[in-house]
Scaffold this motif. Structure first.
Motif, short mmCIF file in Angstrom:
data_model
loop_
_atom_site.label_atom_id
_atom_site.label_comp_id
_atom_site.label_asym_id
_atom_site.label_seq_id
_atom_site.Cartn_x
_atom_site.Cartn_y
_atom_site.Cartn_z
N TRP A 29 17.03 -84.16 44.68
CA TRP A 29 17.36 -82.75 44.61
C TRP A 29 17.67 -82.13 45.97
O TRP A 29 17.07 -81.14 46.37
CB TRP A 29 16.29 -81.95 43.86
CG TRP A 29 16.04 -82.44 42.48
CD1 TRP A 29 14.84 -82.80 41.94
CD2 TRP A 29 17.02 -82.68 41.45
NE1 TRP A 29 15.00 -83.25 40.65
CE2 TRP A 29 16.34 -83.18 40.32
CE3 TRP A 29 18.41 -82.53 41.38
CZ2 TRP A 29 16.99 -83.52 39.14
CZ3 TRP A 29 19.06 -82.88 40.20
CH2 TRP A 29 18.35 -83.36 39.11
N GLN A 39 14.86 -75.39 39.88
CA GLN A 39 15.39 -75.35 38.51
C GLN A 39 15.82 -76.73 38.03
O GLN A 39 15.53 -77.12 36.90
CB GLN A 39 16.54 -74.36 38.44
CG GLN A 39 16.09 -72.90 38.61
CD GLN A 39 17.24 -72.00 39.01
OE1 GLN A 39 18.03 -72.31 39.89
NE2 GLN A 39 17.32 -70.84 38.36
N ARG A 40 16.49 -77.47 38.90
CA ARG A 40 16.99 -78.79 38.50
C ARG A 40 15.86 -79.76 38.21
O ARG A 40 15.96 -80.59 37.30
CB ARG A 40 17.91 -79.36 39.59
CG ARG A 40 19.22 -78.61 39.75
CD ARG A 40 20.08 -78.73 38.52
NE ARG A 40 21.30 -77.93 38.64
CZ ARG A 40 22.10 -77.67 37.62
NH1 ARG A 40 21.84 -78.13 36.42
NH2 ARG A 40 23.18 -76.93 37.80
N ALA A 80 15.49 -81.42 34.50
CA ALA A 80 15.58 -82.87 34.37
C ALA A 80 14.32 -83.48 33.78
O ALA A 80 14.24 -84.69 33.57
CB ALA A 80 15.87 -83.49 35.72
N ALA A 136 21.16 -81.00 43.63
CA ALA A 136 20.78 -79.83 42.83
C ALA A 136 21.86 -78.77 42.95
O ALA A 136 21.73 -77.81 43.70
CB ALA A 136 19.43 -79.29 43.30
N ILE A 147 23.31 -73.33 39.49
CA ILE A 147 23.33 -73.18 38.04
C ILE A 147 24.62 -72.50 37.61
O ILE A 147 24.99 -71.44 38.14
CB ILE A 147 22.12 -72.35 37.56
CG1 ILE A 147 20.81 -72.98 38.02
CG2 ILE A 147 22.17 -72.19 36.05
CD1 ILE A 147 20.56 -74.36 37.48
#
Length: 311
Positions: free
Chosen positions: A117, A124-125, A129, A204, A207
């Protein structure tokens, strides 16, 4: 001797580290943060970043350049005669003259277990995941994206229902303490630097809006990880028909649940929703223009029951 520090950061995540570095007795000679941005409903008010507001409270000089690529800004940076730059979620590209513009270089507080990441949205990632562990790292910065050698690491467990907002706050506080420890070792000349592994590299990326709509045709574990990974912002969402009108419903919390039904079907009075396989129970939702509420309150107000569908 305390270090002369240039602090570079912008959002709330960075504030705890700025405060901790100052409270540790280091001399923060300047704070760099992104310029004030338009805010308010009409976007007519300029709002300072959380870091700028904290720097003002601490009485520290603030600089808000729109870029650090020019010689004028780079010369001004070097003229501060700092020992080290501390960088936490600054948000601007740091060219090589900036990375080399202090006596000891630039050290970044990064919210992942590098090389996993690298990039803009590691918190968030990691949740999206399904990762069960993450952490904070202090890394010496170099020209590549989060590729520099690692100085310190502290791991953090990701709870089964933990949202990105909750993880953000844990890592924020862990990162502040970790950076203070790293600066103490740097000051003493004992800070180790370990090159990152070339294996396990993931990125990462930011979004995308297209990722925020929930697809109930996915397995329950993927739906659950998507909901909590996007909570509270930007927020996962779906649509539901209430009183003959289609509304957007933001999904702010969920947990894995027992149950089986058509994708998007409400399976019970606890807001358990069927997925392609398995089910999730929504624990916190938000109707357009409303506040976050629990499942019971939502179902009472929306008058939805078993068999209704979310899409």
């Amino acid at each position: 001797m305390p270090l002369r520090v240039i602090f570079m950061g912008t959002p709330d995540f960075s504030v705890a580290t700025l405060r901790a570095v100052a409270e540790a007795g280091h001399e923060v000679v300047a704070v760099y943060t992104q310029p004030p941005r338009p805010a308010g409903r009409r976007g007519l008010e300029l709002t300072s970043s959380p870091v700028q507001r904290e720097a003002k409270r601490l009485g520290i000089v603030v600089r808000v350049p729109v870029s650090l690529k020019g010689e004028v800004e780079q010369s001004a940076f070097r003229a501060l005669d700092a020992d080290v730059a501390v960088v936490v979620a600054y948000g601007l590209l740091l060219p090589l003259p900036i990375l080399e513009g202090t006596r000891l270089g630039a050290y970044n507080g990064h919210a992942s277990l590098l090389p996993r990441w690298r990039g803009a949205a590691p918190i968030q990632r990691a949740i999206m995941a399904g990762d069960r562990e993450t952490g904070m790292m202090v890394m010496k910065m170099e020209a590549g994206l989060d590729t520099g050698p690692v100085a310190m690491t502290e791991k953090v467990t990701i709870g089964a229902d933990m949202t990105s907002g909750e993880l953000h706050d844990v890592l924020r506080d862990v990162g502040a303490k970790l950076m203070v420890r790293a600066l103490a070792d740097l000051e003493a000349g004992t800070l180790p630097l370990v090159p990152q592994s070339g294996e396990g590299v993931t990125y990462a990326r930011k979004i995308d809006k297209a990722e925020t709509r929930i697809d109930w045709n996915l397995p329950a574990e993927l739906v659950h990880d998507r909901i909590r990974g996007l909570a509270p912002a930007p927020g996962a969402w779906c649509e539901v028909e209430i009183g003959g009108r289609t509304e957007r419903l933001k999904l702010l919390g969920s947990t894995r649940a027992e149950g089986k039904g058509a994708p998007g079907e409400i399976l019970d009075e606890r807001l358990t929703i069927g997925c392609a396989t398995g089910a999730v129970r929504l624990t916190s939702v938000q109707r357009a223009g409303g506040k976050a509420i629990g499942a019971d309150e939502f179902l009472r107000g929306a008058k939805l029951g078993k068999g209704a569908r979310l899409t």
